[in-house]
Design a protein around this motif. Sequence first.
Motif, PDB file in Angstrom:
ATOM      1  N   MET A 367       0.825  -1.211   0.000  1.00  0.00           N
ATOM      2  CA  MET A 367       0.000   0.000   0.000  1.00  0.00           C
ATOM      3  C   MET A 367       0.859   1.260   0.000  1.00  0.00           C
ATOM      4  N   GLU A 368       1.919   1.268   0.785  1.00  0.00           N
ATOM      5  CA  GLU A 368       2.799   2.441   0.836  1.00  0.00           C
ATOM      6  C   GLU A 368       3.494   2.674  -0.503  1.00  0.00           C
ATOM      7  N   LEU A 369       3.928   1.606  -1.151  1.00  0.00           N
ATOM      8  CA  LEU A 369       4.576   1.754  -2.454  1.00  0.00           C
ATOM      9  C   LEU A 369       3.585   2.234  -3.514  1.00  0.00           C
ATOM     10  N   ALA A 370       2.329   1.827  -3.395  1.00  0.00           N
ATOM     11  CA  ALA A 370       1.313   2.342  -4.320  1.00  0.00           C
ATOM     12  C   ALA A 370       1.170   3.849  -4.156  1.00  0.00           C
ATOM     13  N   ARG A 371       1.198   4.322  -2.925  1.00  0.00           N
ATOM     14  CA  ARG A 371       1.101   5.768  -2.685  1.00  0.00           C
ATOM     15  C   ARG A 371       2.304   6.501  -3.275  1.00  0.00           C
ATOM     16  N   ARG A 372       3.483   5.976  -3.015  1.00  0.00           N
ATOM     17  CA  ARG A 372       4.706   6.673  -3.439  1.00  0.00           C
ATOM     18  C   ARG A 372       4.873   6.656  -4.958  1.00  0.00           C
ATOM     19  N   ARG A 381       4.382  -0.237 -16.504  1.00  0.00           N
ATOM     20  CA  ARG A 381       3.181  -0.464 -15.700  1.00  0.00           C
ATOM     21  C   ARG A 381       3.562  -1.201 -14.414  1.00  0.00           C
ATOM     22  N   ILE A 382       2.870  -0.855 -13.327  1.00  0.00           N
ATOM     23  CA  ILE A 382       3.049  -1.593 -12.078  1.00  0.00           C
ATOM     24  C   ILE A 382       1.696  -2.121 -11.628  1.00  0.00           C
ATOM     25  N   ILE A 383       1.649  -3.414 -11.320  1.00  0.00           N
ATOM     26  CA  ILE A 383       0.445  -4.030 -10.762  1.00  0.00           C
ATOM     27  C   ILE A 383       0.706  -4.330  -9.292  1.00  0.00           C
ATOM     28  N   PHE A 384      -0.119  -3.756  -8.437  1.00  0.00           N
ATOM     29  CA  PHE A 384      -0.017  -3.983  -6.993  1.00  0.00           C
ATOM     30  C   PHE A 384      -1.063  -5.026  -6.611  1.00  0.00           C
ATOM     31  N   ILE A 385      -0.624  -6.071  -5.903  1.00  0.00           N
ATOM     32  CA  ILE A 385      -1.531  -7.178  -5.585  1.00  0.00           C
ATOM     33  C   ILE A 385      -1.451  -7.542  -4.102  1.00  0.00           C
ATOM     34  N   GLY A 386      -2.630  -7.634  -3.494  1.00  0.00           N
ATOM     35  CA  GLY A 386      -2.751  -8.267  -2.191  1.00  0.00           C
ATOM     36  C   GLY A 386      -3.204  -9.692  -2.414  1.00  0.00           C
ATOM     37  N   PHE A 387      -2.295 -10.636  -2.242  1.00  0.00           N
ATOM     38  CA  PHE A 387      -2.631 -12.044  -2.465  1.00  0.00           C
ATOM     39  C   PHE A 387      -3.370 -12.600  -1.245  1.00  0.00           C
ATOM     40  N   THR A 388      -4.339 -13.431  -1.499  1.00  0.00           N
ATOM     41  CA  THR A 388      -5.034 -14.125  -0.428  1.00  0.00           C
ATOM     42  C   THR A 388      -4.588 -15.585  -0.390  1.00  0.00           C
ATOM     43  N   ALA A 389      -4.930 -16.276   0.695  1.00  0.00           N
ATOM     44  CA  ALA A 389      -4.749 -17.732   0.824  1.00  0.00           C
ATOM     45  C   ALA A 389      -3.305 -18.197   0.642  1.00  0.00           C
TER      46      ALA A 389
END
Length: 624
Positions: A367-372, A381-389
Amino acid sequence: MNFRLLTFLLCYSCGVPLLAQQPDTPPVANPAIKTSDAASNTSDAAIKRIGDDIRYLASDELEGRGPQTKGLELAAKHMEEAFIEAGLVGGGDDGTYRKPFEIPVDTTVSKKDTKLVFKTQDGVIELKAGEDFQALAAGGNGKVNAEVVFVGYGINAPKLNYSDYEGIDVEGKIVVMIRREPQQDDEESVFDGKRTSQHSFIRTKLDAVKKAKAAAIVMVNDPHSTHEKKDELSRPAGFGSRGAGIPFFHMTKQRLNDLLAEHPVKVGDRELKTVKEISDQIDSELQPLSQTLDITADVGCKFEEVNAGVSNVIGILEAEGPLAEETIVVGAHYDHLGMGPFGSRRPNERAVHNGADDNATGTAAVMELARRLSATKLKRRIIFIGFTAEERGILGSNHYLVNPAIPLDKTVAMINFDMIGMYGKQGITLGGANTAKEFPELLARASEGADFNVKQSQSVGGSDHAGFYNKDIPIMFFHTGLTDLYHTPDDDFETIDVEGAATTIDLAERVIREIDELPERPTFTKVAPRRRRGMVYLGVTLDFENAGQGVGIQDVAPNSPASKAGVQPGDVIVKIGDNDVANAQDLPGILRQRKPGDEVDVVVKRADKDITLKVKLSGPPRNR
């Protein structure tokens, strides 16, 4: 961090080694928040943002972020809101930030499809599931209506001049057998004296049954190991969940005794009407008593997966210019263990596992890197992912690899964060810095002007980046080591080095910007496997759902050191040599002290008794 992956040196799952990544002795976590030299350039505002994210994600309100908890959804929503605030576009379904899918969280027996009914000359005897019998997942699904044949202990050991299948046709029939083996209390027994031989093992019995072409199995506990305790039924997955393709039932001795009262096993003119009488007779003569019982049975069982809905959280930061279609993935898993016991190192303690280090810290980094990074123009392009499981076996990242937001051939690098909250104690362990030809020089440039404490790992490591590496995508894995809080209810916010986490994020930001500036995509490099001298082979599959002290054994590889020593499924290892074994994390450090050829006493708990087995350790099998 996923416990099954973490323990990938020590034992083998059907011959595959599990290699532990943790240090020999995990350091004790320092609850004090320390300021590092490298972190001194991080703004107070950034440190507060990062700390607030970690504090919220690791709060009791989020219930440990396990499957089927409202806290997992709250964590996903928190990430989603951060992505929206940063101006990212949704990379999930229909332009949303979510990519939902289902994961298995349990295995249950279908009551309506499970039955064990005996038909005798006197009528029908219908047994109660869970009370009189239990269907076993080690067998599998199926229905059979056939004649019943008693086959003693279900052993086929021609080299020992003993076979319960000799001279009797069981093809297409339902076999009834006694668990374990004859003469268990006889030091002179051909079945390795008082030690447990491989003929006691469930997998050995299953193999013999299938070779004899029987259609189903009904097993009762042996009198020897249950004479001083309750005749307990196994849980459905008690002997493993890898179905052998044959219905398999565990029945109480009393219900078999009820049948034997009217349909006894015969020896000459004698009638044996209890399991104990049969066992005593076989023990005394060591002669099989296999015979038909003039009974038929109608049996069936079906196992069902219990699934839970989960979602990866995906936000995309688009770029401009000729390299805009090339993609850098920045990810971390946001799930954890909920209330346990699955994956917990303290499975008997019913408590919220907040997972501050694992992996609220990594989630905060994404999340912090997405802000910066969204505050500047980028070339890629950058894809930010919160992986589950991830804790269930990197299921979220594996799902993404099959269902990517952008085709994988456009992904040029993957940056992963898993447990970055202990910088002040251990610094950064950076994996994958050798997975691209350009990475070593790139990392040197990224570190210029700052005193980052970084140790480069020569292995790739196991977490959500592993699948990307296996797709020939360069990776970097940021991790700050394990502590004794790992996978316990004590992994709380108060133990986290927030400023150290900010330092780790600072370095990661520099690395990502250096990758973004490369004139061409990084050149993937396969990491040469490390030679592990003296690695010992035990030959067991661990039962990670064992609820108690020690390490439960789910399966034992045939002809392995564990098999030859008499270790069997259902045992719980509590001691190796002079070392107590509290949980699976203890095993790698203990076995590192050993070398192939060593003989070691292994104490297992079996049927509430401690049994000492002498295991001769070997090196890894060559044909794996």
